[in-house]
Motif scaffolding. Structure first.
Motif, PDB file in Angstrom:
ATOM      1  N   ARG A  21      -4.442   0.072  -6.106  1.00 36.69           N
ATOM      2  CA  ARG A  21      -5.552  -0.781  -5.652  1.00 36.69           C
ATOM      3  C   ARG A  21      -5.533  -2.122  -6.358  1.00 36.69           C
ATOM      4  O   ARG A  21      -6.003  -3.117  -5.826  1.00 36.69           O
ATOM      5  CB  ARG A  21      -6.878  -0.079  -5.901  1.00 36.69           C
ATOM      6  N   ARG A  22      -5.019  -2.152  -7.584  1.00 38.73           N
ATOM      7  CA  ARG A  22      -4.898  -3.371  -8.388  1.00 38.73           C
ATOM      8  C   ARG A  22      -3.655  -3.238  -9.262  1.00 38.73           C
ATOM      9  O   ARG A  22      -3.223  -2.134  -9.568  1.00 38.73           O
ATOM     10  CB  ARG A  22      -6.092  -3.563  -9.310  1.00 38.73           C
ATOM     11  N   GLU A  51       1.986  -2.927   3.808  1.00 41.27           N
ATOM     12  CA  GLU A  51       0.536  -3.075   3.711  1.00 41.27           C
ATOM     13  C   GLU A  51      -0.020  -3.598   5.023  1.00 41.27           C
ATOM     14  O   GLU A  51       0.468  -4.581   5.563  1.00 41.27           O
ATOM     15  CB  GLU A  51       0.153  -4.041   2.586  1.00 41.27           C
ATOM     16  N   THR A  56      -2.688  -6.701  -2.370  1.00 40.42           N
ATOM     17  CA  THR A  56      -3.061  -6.067  -3.630  1.00 40.42           C
ATOM     18  C   THR A  56      -3.374  -7.135  -4.678  1.00 40.42           C
ATOM     19  O   THR A  56      -2.542  -8.004  -4.939  1.00 40.42           O
ATOM     20  CB  THR A  56      -1.910  -5.179  -4.128  1.00 40.42           C
TER      21      THR A  56
END
Length: 88
Positions: A21-22, A51, A56
């Motif tokens: 997510r990060r 994606e 991201t």
């Protein structure tokens, strides 16, 4: 040099497999070109392979050695981290 050797593509591929997510990129300005990002940015968004949604978020920070040696850098990273994690 690492990006030119193909390590950037390999790094992005492995990140895409994990689908974080990060991303916190420790290593100073040299790490962002490896991800195909502009080293002048402190925060950026990386579009990983496959994606479909938003890119991201990436936060770059100095190396662990630099953070240990400079308390001011640790404090600045902590403030940036708090702002960055509140964004979404």
């Amino acid at each position: 040099a690492a990006a030119a050797a193909g390590l950037g593509a390999l790094t992005r591929h492995h990140l895409a497999l994990h689908a974080p997510r990060r991303v916190l990129a420790l290593g100073g300005l040299g790490i962002l070109p490896l991800l195909g990002l502009n080293p002048a940015q402190k925060t950026a968004h990386l579009l990983l392979a496959g994606e479909q949604g938003p890119a991201t978020p990436v936060l770059s920070a100095p190396s662990l050695e630099a953070l240990l040696a400079r308390p001011g850098a640790r404090a600045a990273l902590w403030r940036t981290w708090l702002e960055w994690t509140q964004e979404g």
